[in-house]
Write a protein that holds these residues in place. Sequence first.
Motif: not given
Length: 312
Positions: A47-48, A51-52, A54-55, A62-65, A253, A260
């Motif tokens: 998941l990280q 998000r990394d 996407a950033a 926007r990623v919500t979990a 990761r 992603g």
Amino acid sequence: MRALVLLLMLAMIGAGLPVRSEAQDGRAEARVVAVIASDARPYQEALQGVRDYAAQHLPHVRVTAITLARENSASSDNTNIMNTPADLYLALGTAALEQFWQGGVKRPIVAGMVLNAADLARFENATGVLMELPVETEIEWMARLLPGKSRVGLLYSPGPHAQRYAAAESLLAARGSSLQPRAVAAPQELPAALKALERDVDLLWGIPDPMVYTPQTAKEILLYSFRHRIPMIGLSRMWVKGGALYALDRDYRDIGMQCGELVKKVLEGAAPSQLPPVHPRKIVYAINMKTARHMKIEIEPGVLQGATEVFE
């Protein structure tokens, strides 16, 4: 109860149209809802990674979990997440992907940490990153760490893996090696299958077969390997800690980063059905030097230095 609530929510929103808000610069914000099978570290690392990525590459996403295994199933935050329509859904783990199947979700899905392509084949709207390593990669590592071992023992349960084993047999034959497979239809057949392999193999190749390789069978298989000095390729670092010579693993990761990349392609207009599932691209490994010494196996210094973990 949690799974039932999640299924109902997925069924209600799965076919719905995305609802987009605007980012600060006025561009439409894409929403990704991620469902994670467990709080365990590999899932959180994946998941990280998402998000990394996407950033760095998807600033308007926007990623919500939501995590399936959490005890607080009545969380209002979780309810809000699953009541929010999304442009794309992310499933990390087979249990998470199953929720989307049972919920009848029709929006695009990117999955990560699912065992093999069969898990995704029933979906017309999904692609993803598999846990299964390419056969070529596994055989290359066999040749690198065990160059004098040419007869490869394989225990497997009957099922949808025949194509993979056929590919392995062909690749091994091209290297002058051979595959010695033994079917195990039930756990009680394991002792006889191991005995049948005893004089025919130089190594034992552990594969992610949940019927043959389990916490209950691990001790018997590893003890067989140790007693007969037949090195075993384990399924994970825990198998190596228990006595397997080595095991290949994934960088979780980086699996998230690969997810992603697929998310980006889908949001840019690619249909998931046009994106074949991919294998992990970054391999890590653990080695058991006590086992290597017991079996008189030399490990190259460079290989040893590159291991993420060495058990002495």
